[in-house]
Motif scaffolding. Structure first.
Motif, mmCIF file in Angstrom:
data_model
loop_
_atom_site.group_PDB
_atom_site.id
_atom_site.type_symbol
_atom_site.label_atom_id
_atom_site.label_comp_id
_atom_site.label_asym_id
_atom_site.label_seq_id
_atom_site.Cartn_x
_atom_site.Cartn_y
_atom_site.Cartn_z
ATOM 1 N N ALA A 14 0.819 -1.214 0.000
ATOM 2 C CA ALA A 14 0.000 0.000 0.000
ATOM 3 C C ALA A 14 0.857 1.271 0.000
ATOM 4 O O ALA A 14 0.358 2.366 -0.274
ATOM 5 C CB ALA A 14 -0.919 -0.007 1.215
ATOM 6 N N ASP A 15 2.138 1.132 0.304
ATOM 7 C CA ASP A 15 3.043 2.292 0.306
ATOM 8 C C ASP A 15 3.661 2.550 -1.064
ATOM 9 O O ASP A 15 4.439 3.499 -1.223
ATOM 10 C CB ASP A 15 4.189 2.069 1.307
ATOM 11 C CG ASP A 15 3.714 1.905 2.734
ATOM 12 O OD1 ASP A 15 2.945 2.770 3.183
ATOM 13 O OD2 ASP A 15 4.104 0.920 3.395
ATOM 14 N N MET A 48 7.509 -1.414 -7.428
ATOM 15 C CA MET A 48 7.612 -1.497 -5.959
ATOM 16 C C MET A 48 6.481 -2.350 -5.368
ATOM 17 O O MET A 48 6.705 -3.180 -4.487
ATOM 18 C CB MET A 48 7.619 -0.088 -5.366
ATOM 19 C CG MET A 48 8.913 0.645 -5.680
ATOM 20 S SD MET A 48 8.905 2.351 -5.132
ATOM 21 C CE MET A 48 10.672 2.716 -5.166
ATOM 22 N N ARG A 49 5.262 -2.138 -5.894
ATOM 23 C CA ARG A 49 4.109 -2.905 -5.375
ATOM 24 C C ARG A 49 4.357 -4.406 -5.524
ATOM 25 O O ARG A 49 4.155 -5.185 -4.587
ATOM 26 C CB ARG A 49 2.839 -2.490 -6.117
ATOM 27 C CG ARG A 49 1.568 -3.032 -5.500
ATOM 28 C CD ARG A 49 0.314 -2.468 -6.157
ATOM 29 N NE ARG A 49 0.250 -1.020 -6.086
ATOM 30 C CZ ARG A 49 0.440 -0.191 -7.102
ATOM 31 N NH1 ARG A 49 0.684 -0.649 -8.314
ATOM 32 N NH2 ARG A 49 0.391 1.119 -6.944
ATOM 33 N N GLU A 50 4.842 -4.768 -6.694
ATOM 34 C CA GLU A 50 5.095 -6.187 -6.976
ATOM 35 C C GLU A 50 6.119 -6.781 -5.989
ATOM 36 O O GLU A 50 5.940 -7.888 -5.497
ATOM 37 C CB GLU A 50 5.680 -6.267 -8.391
ATOM 38 C CG GLU A 50 5.285 -7.453 -9.192
ATOM 39 C CD GLU A 50 5.878 -7.324 -10.596
ATOM 40 O OE1 GLU A 50 5.368 -6.487 -11.374
ATOM 41 O OE2 GLU A 50 6.859 -8.032 -10.883
ATOM 42 N N VAL A 62 9.676 2.529 5.913
ATOM 43 C CA VAL A 62 9.305 3.933 5.731
ATOM 44 C C VAL A 62 9.343 4.646 7.081
ATOM 45 O O VAL A 62 9.101 4.041 8.135
ATOM 46 C CB VAL A 62 7.885 4.085 5.120
ATOM 47 C CG1 VAL A 62 7.854 3.558 3.699
ATOM 48 C CG2 VAL A 62 6.824 3.407 5.977
ATOM 49 N N ALA A 63 9.631 5.948 7.026
ATOM 50 C CA ALA A 63 9.516 6.821 8.196
ATOM 51 C C ALA A 63 8.264 7.646 7.988
ATOM 52 O O ALA A 63 8.042 8.185 6.893
ATOM 53 C CB ALA A 63 10.736 7.728 8.301
ATOM 54 N N SER A 64 7.420 7.716 9.022
ATOM 55 C CA SER A 64 6.172 8.463 8.865
ATOM 56 C C SER A 64 5.901 9.316 10.097
ATOM 57 O O SER A 64 6.401 9.032 11.195
ATOM 58 C CB SER A 64 5.005 7.498 8.621
ATOM 59 O OG SER A 64 4.891 6.600 9.689
ATOM 60 N N ASP A 65 5.084 10.365 9.897
ATOM 61 C CA ASP A 65 4.781 11.279 11.005
ATOM 62 C C ASP A 65 3.581 10.775 11.806
ATOM 63 O O ASP A 65 3.028 9.702 11.513
ATOM 64 C CB ASP A 65 4.587 12.710 10.486
ATOM 65 C CG ASP A 65 3.329 12.865 9.623
ATOM 66 O OD1 ASP A 65 2.426 12.000 9.696
ATOM 67 O OD2 ASP A 65 3.260 13.857 8.885
ATOM 68 N N ALA A 69 1.754 10.116 7.582
ATOM 69 C CA ALA A 69 2.300 10.552 6.279
ATOM 70 C C ALA A 69 3.766 10.129 6.161
ATOM 71 O O ALA A 69 4.581 10.416 7.050
ATOM 72 C CB ALA A 69 2.168 12.063 6.141
ATOM 73 N N VAL A 70 4.055 9.471 5.074
ATOM 74 C CA VAL A 70 5.409 8.928 4.857
ATOM 75 C C VAL A 70 6.312 10.024 4.282
ATOM 76 O O VAL A 70 5.955 10.708 3.331
ATOM 77 C CB VAL A 70 5.327 7.727 3.877
ATOM 78 C CG1 VAL A 70 6.709 7.309 3.413
ATOM 79 C CG2 VAL A 70 4.599 6.558 4.558
ATOM 80 N N PHE A 71 7.504 10.191 4.892
ATOM 81 C CA PHE A 71 8.428 11.216 4.389
ATOM 82 C C PHE A 71 9.849 10.679 4.180
ATOM 83 O O PHE A 71 10.747 11.438 3.823
ATOM 84 C CB PHE A 71 8.459 12.427 5.336
ATOM 85 C CG PHE A 71 8.820 12.079 6.753
ATOM 86 C CD1 PHE A 71 10.136 11.853 7.124
ATOM 87 C CD2 PHE A 71 7.838 11.972 7.728
ATOM 88 C CE1 PHE A 71 10.481 11.540 8.432
ATOM 89 C CE2 PHE A 71 8.163 11.643 9.042
ATOM 90 C CZ PHE A 71 9.490 11.422 9.390
#
Ligand SMILES: CC(C)(COP(=O)(O)OP(=O)(O)OC[C@H]1O[C@@H](n2cnc3c(N)ncnc32)[C@H](O)[C@@H]1OP(=O)(O)O)[C@@H](O)C(=O)NCCC(=O)NCCS
Length: 161
Positions: A14-15, A48-50, A62-65, A69-71
């Motif tokens: 999903a990312d 990427m999804r695959e 991922v880093a997210s707030d 929200a991914v940043f």
């Protein structure tokens, strides 16, 4: 210091769209893109999804707030070595695409992404972790144990940096 509500977690399928956007921001930020942004995002998010939705040698974080929200992100590909009878670890790890959006830099997020990825490399018994740093990121990698030494040779067909 990062806010405790800002997290690093494993990426999932999903990312893929936000990860593709981060990829575009990173690479088109250091060289002129030769591919139209929309077609790149479609191609890259599909790629990427695959890799994130089914078994693949790639792992991403991922880093997210606090709002989710991914940043930032980092990717690792586990690379098999040929079986070896002397007890050496039988895989390497290729670390790539470490990126944090400029507005979030300098607060340890890059370092946290890198630590999480390297812990997983250790857990999976990786021998060498290798990467091609951007000039400005060399000090960050050095702080995490990377050196420029070693017997590795490489042959480049194209030099972007
Ligand atoms: C590398 C990067 C992820 C670090 O993210 P960050 O959240 O700022 O990381 P931290 O706060 O944990 O560490 C900061 C360190 O990053 C490095 N750095 C600083 N500016 C940088 C830049 N523009 N590009 C790359 N690395 C940088 C320095 O080593 C810095 O440490 P210092 O302030 O003691 O010199 C981020 O700068 C980035 O996305 N840069 C562009 C993409 C890139 O070059 N990635 C490396 C791919 S090989």
């Amino acid at each position: 210091m990062p806010d405790p509500s800002e997290t690093v977690r494993r990426a999932n399928a999903a990312d893929a769209e936000v990860l593709a956007r981060l990829r575009f921001e990173f690479r088109a930020g250091i060289a002129d893109a030769v591919e139209d942004e929309a077609s790149f995002l479609a191609r890259c998010s599909g790629w990427m999804r695959e890799r994130l939705e089914s078994a693949s040698p790639w792992i991403a974080w991922v880093a997210s707030d606090a709002g989710g929200a991914v940043f930032g992100a980092v990717w690792v590909q586990l690379v098999e070595k040929i079986p070896n009878p002397v007890g050496e670890p039988e895989r390497h790890a290729y670390l790539s695409n470490l990126f944090v959006r400029p507005s979030q830099r300098g607060r340890g997020h890059g370092s946290r992404l890198l630590s999480v990825a390297l812990d997983e490399c250790d857990r999976r018994g990786a021998d060498a972790v290798f990467l091609w740093p951007t000039p400005e990121s060399r000090s960050l990698y050095a702080r995490h144990g990377f050196t420029a030494a070693g017997g590795r040779m490489e042959r480049r067909s194209w030099h972007a940096l």
